[in-house]
Design a protein around this motif. Structure first.
Motif, PDB file in Angstrom:
ATOM      1  N   ALA A 135       3.581   0.780   5.483  1.00  0.00           N
ATOM      2  CA  ALA A 135       2.747  -0.292   4.923  1.00  0.00           C
ATOM      3  C   ALA A 135       3.258  -0.700   3.549  1.00  0.00           C
ATOM      4  N   ALA A 136       3.701   0.283   2.765  1.00  0.00           N
ATOM      5  CA  ALA A 136       4.248  -0.020   1.442  1.00  0.00           C
ATOM      6  C   ALA A 136       5.545  -0.818   1.563  1.00  0.00           C
ATOM      7  N   ILE A 137       6.375  -0.462   2.541  1.00  0.00           N
ATOM      8  CA  ILE A 137       7.612  -1.220   2.760  1.00  0.00           C
ATOM      9  C   ILE A 137       7.282  -2.649   3.188  1.00  0.00           C
ATOM     10  N   GLY A 138       6.345  -2.781   4.137  1.00  0.00           N
ATOM     11  CA  GLY A 138       5.956  -4.110   4.590  1.00  0.00           C
ATOM     12  C   GLY A 138       5.382  -4.952   3.466  1.00  0.00           C
ATOM     13  N   GLY A 139       4.562  -4.335   2.608  1.00  0.00           N
ATOM     14  CA  GLY A 139       4.004  -5.063   1.471  1.00  0.00           C
ATOM     15  C   GLY A 139       5.066  -5.494   0.486  1.00  0.00           C
ATOM     16  N   THR A 140       6.087  -4.646   0.310  1.00  0.00           N
ATOM     17  CA  THR A 140       7.187  -4.989  -0.597  1.00  0.00           C
ATOM     18  C   THR A 140       7.957  -6.199  -0.087  1.00  0.00           C
ATOM     19  N   LEU A 141       8.285  -6.185   1.202  1.00  0.00           N
ATOM     20  CA  LEU A 141       8.992  -7.328   1.786  1.00  0.00           C
ATOM     21  C   LEU A 141       8.130  -8.592   1.724  1.00  0.00           C
ATOM     22  N   ALA A 142       6.830  -8.416   1.968  1.00  0.00           N
ATOM     23  CA  ALA A 142       5.924  -9.569   1.950  1.00  0.00           C
ATOM     24  C   ALA A 142       5.768 -10.136   0.542  1.00  0.00           C
ATOM     25  N   SER A 143       5.921  -9.301  -0.477  1.00  0.00           N
ATOM     26  CA  SER A 143       5.819  -9.805  -1.849  1.00  0.00           C
ATOM     27  C   SER A 143       6.968 -10.769  -2.163  1.00  0.00           C
ATOM     28  N   PHE A 144       8.152 -10.476  -1.630  1.00  0.00           N
ATOM     29  CA  PHE A 144       9.273 -11.414  -1.811  1.00  0.00           C
ATOM     30  C   PHE A 144       9.030 -12.697  -1.020  1.00  0.00           C
ATOM     31  N   LEU A 145       8.418 -12.559   0.151  1.00  0.00           N
ATOM     32  CA  LEU A 145       8.066 -13.746   0.933  1.00  0.00           C
ATOM     33  C   LEU A 145       7.061 -14.607   0.173  1.00  0.00           C
ATOM     34  N   CYS A 146       6.110 -13.959  -0.480  1.00  0.00           N
ATOM     35  CA  CYS A 146       5.136 -14.696  -1.286  1.00  0.00           C
ATOM     36  C   CYS A 146       5.814 -15.452  -2.421  1.00  0.00           C
ATOM     37  N   ALA A 147       6.828 -14.818  -3.021  1.00  0.00           N
ATOM     38  CA  ALA A 147       7.547 -15.481  -4.106  1.00  0.00           C
ATOM     39  C   ALA A 147       8.214 -16.762  -3.607  1.00  0.00           C
ATOM     40  N   VAL A 148       8.731 -16.726  -2.384  1.00  0.00           N
ATOM     41  CA  VAL A 148       9.347 -17.921  -1.796  1.00  0.00           C
ATOM     42  C   VAL A 148       8.282 -18.964  -1.459  1.00  0.00           C
ATOM     43  N   LEU A 149       7.170 -18.502  -0.891  1.00  0.00           N
ATOM     44  CA  LEU A 149       6.095 -19.427  -0.510  1.00  0.00           C
ATOM     45  C   LEU A 149       5.451 -20.086  -1.722  1.00  0.00           C
ATOM     46  N   SER A 150       5.485 -19.414  -2.874  1.00  0.00           N
ATOM     47  CA  SER A 150       4.889 -20.009  -4.069  1.00  0.00           C
ATOM     48  C   SER A 150       5.593 -21.307  -4.444  1.00  0.00           C
TER      49      SER A 150
END
Length: 223
Positions: free
Chosen positions: A182-197
């Protein structure tokens, strides 16, 4: 005047930012980072007619879960470390600092993202660009923390759960629990959020949005 601007991309970014922050927080607090090797527990006395049970104790960054009771039917979960200095290893202490810092930043961004529906700038700076930068930095902090975590698998605490062959980056008889993934998935998703911003910024500052504002609308919803 406050203009509530809702677009598909901005709403997706807001929701994902909140989900990522909660995922990292839950993973950080969970004791299910490492699952110990199966332990047998027999309810029989003198080894006759026993009901053999197997359970796997779990170990988190600062907490653990163990079976308790004469029949091993109860589960006790709680912190094994009373202070920060009692955490299993120095590598885990460093990992906790990086993970906590990254999770805190994601939590702050998640709160700001809710207000981004009404306020799109802070001191003439795009709120989406600022939050996207913070999410990228948080992702880097989380990544460092996750890289430090397996370096602490050689500690005495881990050896007691995973067997004497446990060593840094080698969990021996243990297996990774859902919290680590879950921590790995959240880390990858945080970079996705940076792109979506960046996409959210483009969507909320488009010509269509400006036209709606000029028409005097305070609630603007666009696909």
């Amino acid at each position: 005047m406050c203009h509530v601007i809702v677009t598909c991309r901005s709403m997706l970014w807001t929701l994902l930012s909140i989900v990522v922050a909660f995922a990292e927080l839950i993973a950080f607090m969970s004791p299910d980072w490492l699952l110990g090797y199966p332990r047998s527990d027999s309810s029989a006395k003198n080894g006759a007619g026993g009901d053999s049970r197997e359970f796997r104790p779990s170990l988190g960054l600062y907490s653990r879960c163990l079976r308790i009771g004469s029949r091993g039917v109860g589960v006790s979960c709680g912190p094994y470390a009373g202070t920060f200095g009692e955490v299993a290893s120095g590598f885990w202490q460093a990992a906790m600092l990086f993970l906590a810092a990254g999770t805190l930043m994601l939590g702050i961004v998640a709160c700001i993202s809710i207000f981004s529906l009404c306020f799109q700038s802070i001191l003439k700076k795009s709120i989406f660009n600022i939050c996207g930068l913070l999410q990228a930095i948080a992702g880097l902090l989380l990544m460092v923390g996750l890289m430090l975590y397996p370096a602490g698998w050689g500690s005495e605490k881990v050896i007691s759960y995973c067997g004497p062959e446990a060593s840094p980056f080698r969990p021996a008889l243990c297996s990774l629990g859902w919290a680590f993934y879950a921590a790995i998935g959240g880390t990858l998703a945080s970079f996705l959020c940076a792109v979506l911003s960046a996409q959210a910024e483009i969507a909320t500052s488009s010509d269509k949005v400006q036209e709606e504002i000029e028409e005097g609308k305070s609630l603007i919803c666009l696909l």
